[in-house]
Design a protein around this motif. Sequence first.
Motif, mmCIF file in Angstrom:
data_model
loop_
_atom_site.group_PDB
_atom_site.id
_atom_site.type_symbol
_atom_site.label_atom_id
_atom_site.label_comp_id
_atom_site.label_asym_id
_atom_site.label_seq_id
_atom_site.Cartn_x
_atom_site.Cartn_y
_atom_site.Cartn_z
ATOM 1 N N VAL A 235 0.859 -1.180 0.000
ATOM 2 C CA VAL A 235 0.000 0.000 0.000
ATOM 3 C C VAL A 235 0.893 1.227 0.000
ATOM 4 C CG1 VAL A 235 -1.719 1.291 1.323
ATOM 5 C CG2 VAL A 235 -1.820 -1.193 1.254
ATOM 6 N N ARG A 236 0.512 2.199 -0.818
ATOM 7 C CA ARG A 236 1.184 3.499 -0.828
ATOM 8 C C ARG A 236 0.156 4.526 -0.367
ATOM 9 N NH1 ARG A 236 5.547 5.076 -2.467
ATOM 10 N NH2 ARG A 236 6.321 6.828 -3.585
ATOM 11 N N ILE A 237 0.499 5.235 0.709
ATOM 12 C CA ILE A 237 -0.337 6.297 1.264
ATOM 13 C C ILE A 237 0.502 7.566 1.207
ATOM 14 C CG2 ILE A 237 -1.679 7.103 3.251
ATOM 15 C CD1 ILE A 237 -2.595 4.338 2.288
ATOM 16 N N GLY A 238 0.107 8.519 0.364
ATOM 17 C CA GLY A 238 0.941 9.702 0.171
ATOM 18 C C GLY A 238 2.305 9.272 -0.336
ATOM 19 N N GLU A 239 3.347 9.579 0.407
ATOM 20 C CA GLU A 239 4.723 9.217 0.028
ATOM 21 C C GLU A 239 5.230 7.961 0.727
ATOM 22 O OE1 GLU A 239 6.338 10.791 -2.456
ATOM 23 O OE2 GLU A 239 4.442 11.886 -2.632
ATOM 24 N N GLU A 240 4.414 7.389 1.614
ATOM 25 C CA GLU A 240 4.833 6.197 2.360
ATOM 26 C C GLU A 240 4.335 4.932 1.686
ATOM 27 O OE1 GLU A 240 4.588 6.365 6.771
ATOM 28 O OE2 GLU A 240 3.417 8.182 6.336
ATOM 29 N N GLU A 241 5.167 3.864 1.735
ATOM 30 C CA GLU A 241 4.777 2.591 1.161
ATOM 31 C C GLU A 241 5.223 1.469 2.084
ATOM 32 O OE1 GLU A 241 5.325 0.117 -3.006
ATOM 33 O OE2 GLU A 241 5.619 2.285 -2.973
ATOM 34 N N ARG A 242 4.385 0.432 2.168
ATOM 35 C CA ARG A 242 4.754 -0.727 2.988
ATOM 36 C C ARG A 242 4.010 -1.964 2.509
ATOM 37 N NH1 ARG A 242 2.957 -1.810 8.758
ATOM 38 N NH2 ARG A 242 3.332 -3.820 7.862
ATOM 39 N N ALA A 243 4.591 -3.125 2.829
ATOM 40 C CA ALA A 243 3.958 -4.405 2.522
ATOM 41 C C ALA A 243 2.797 -4.623 3.483
ATOM 42 C CB ALA A 243 4.980 -5.533 2.651
ATOM 43 N N VAL A 244 1.776 -5.366 3.027
ATOM 44 C CA VAL A 244 0.630 -5.698 3.874
ATOM 45 C C VAL A 244 0.304 -7.182 3.751
ATOM 46 C CG1 VAL A 244 -0.421 -3.410 3.912
ATOM 47 C CG2 VAL A 244 -1.000 -4.991 2.060
ATOM 48 N N ILE A 245 -0.186 -7.742 4.860
ATOM 49 C CA ILE A 245 -0.615 -9.135 4.938
ATOM 50 C C ILE A 245 -1.895 -9.169 5.779
ATOM 51 C CG2 ILE A 245 1.702 -10.125 4.656
ATOM 52 C CD1 ILE A 245 1.772 -10.502 7.724
ATOM 53 N N PRO A 246 -2.603 -10.310 5.789
ATOM 54 C CA PRO A 246 -3.817 -10.393 6.602
ATOM 55 C C PRO A 246 -3.562 -10.024 8.065
ATOM 56 C CG PRO A 246 -3.681 -12.277 5.139
ATOM 57 C CD PRO A 246 -2.370 -11.534 5.014
ATOM 58 N N GLY A 247 -4.491 -9.241 8.618
ATOM 59 C CA GLY A 247 -4.374 -8.777 9.994
ATOM 60 C C GLY A 247 -3.862 -7.353 10.096
ATOM 61 N N ASP A 248 -3.221 -6.848 9.026
ATOM 62 C CA ASP A 248 -2.738 -5.460 9.046
ATOM 63 C C ASP A 248 -3.921 -4.503 8.939
ATOM 64 O OD1 ASP A 248 -0.159 -6.384 9.179
ATOM 65 O OD2 ASP A 248 0.381 -5.824 7.129
ATOM 66 N N VAL A 249 -3.818 -3.383 9.653
ATOM 67 C CA VAL A 249 -4.835 -2.337 9.628
ATOM 68 C C VAL A 249 -4.135 -1.027 9.292
ATOM 69 C CG1 VAL A 249 -6.578 -1.105 10.982
ATOM 70 C CG2 VAL A 249 -6.190 -3.554 11.386
ATOM 71 N N ILE A 250 -4.680 -0.301 8.324
ATOM 72 C CA ILE A 250 -4.067 0.958 7.886
ATOM 73 C C ILE A 250 -5.112 2.059 7.932
ATOM 74 C CG2 ILE A 250 -3.072 2.178 5.908
ATOM 75 C CD1 ILE A 250 -1.616 -0.332 5.181
ATOM 76 N N TYR A 251 -4.744 3.209 8.484
ATOM 77 C CA TYR A 251 -5.609 4.389 8.523
ATOM 78 C C TYR A 251 -5.137 5.374 7.447
ATOM 79 C CZ TYR A 251 -7.182 9.001 9.916
ATOM 80 O OH TYR A 251 -7.708 10.260 9.908
ATOM 81 N N ILE A 252 -6.084 5.949 6.705
ATOM 82 C CA ILE A 252 -5.776 6.903 5.640
ATOM 83 C C ILE A 252 -6.534 8.200 5.910
ATOM 84 C CG2 ILE A 252 -5.827 7.306 3.150
ATOM 85 C CD1 ILE A 252 -6.216 4.155 2.980
ATOM 86 N N PRO A 253 -5.819 9.282 6.202
ATOM 87 C CA PRO A 253 -6.513 10.558 6.429
ATOM 88 C C PRO A 253 -7.199 11.054 5.148
ATOM 89 C CG PRO A 253 -4.228 10.653 7.185
ATOM 90 C CD PRO A 253 -4.378 9.395 6.403
#
Length: 118
Positions: free
Chosen positions: A66-84
């Motif tokens: 997932v890329r949010i703005g300028e940040e990027e990271r790998a995701v797997i089941p159980g991960d939770v991401i907040y997007i302003p």
Amino acid sequence: MYVKTAADDEQIRKNGCDLRQLYPWENVVVPPWNSTLCSIRPSESSAPHGHATDETFIFTGGKGHVRIGEEERAVIPGDVIYIPHGTHHIVTNTSDSDPLTFVSIYWLQPSEQGEEQR
């Protein structure tokens, strides 16, 4: 008891995702948020986009990033991401064979709710 089934719900394609709307749910209480079940097809990405709403993704299957703005990271089941709200984001499925699935919950902040009603 109220029940929604995948067989009865309409599936749509939006922003490069296969979506099933959970809430709002006709003839059921309307919560202060909406939600969808989302699926990114193997080796595909959502369209880069942003919303007027804040959003949370809860990953339930597959793998990707997932890329949010300028940040990027790998995701797997159980991960939770907040997007302003107003932040561009993109979800990519890194699997060649399995969908990347997640629940999206989104809402307006109280100040935006008041502005929307004006």
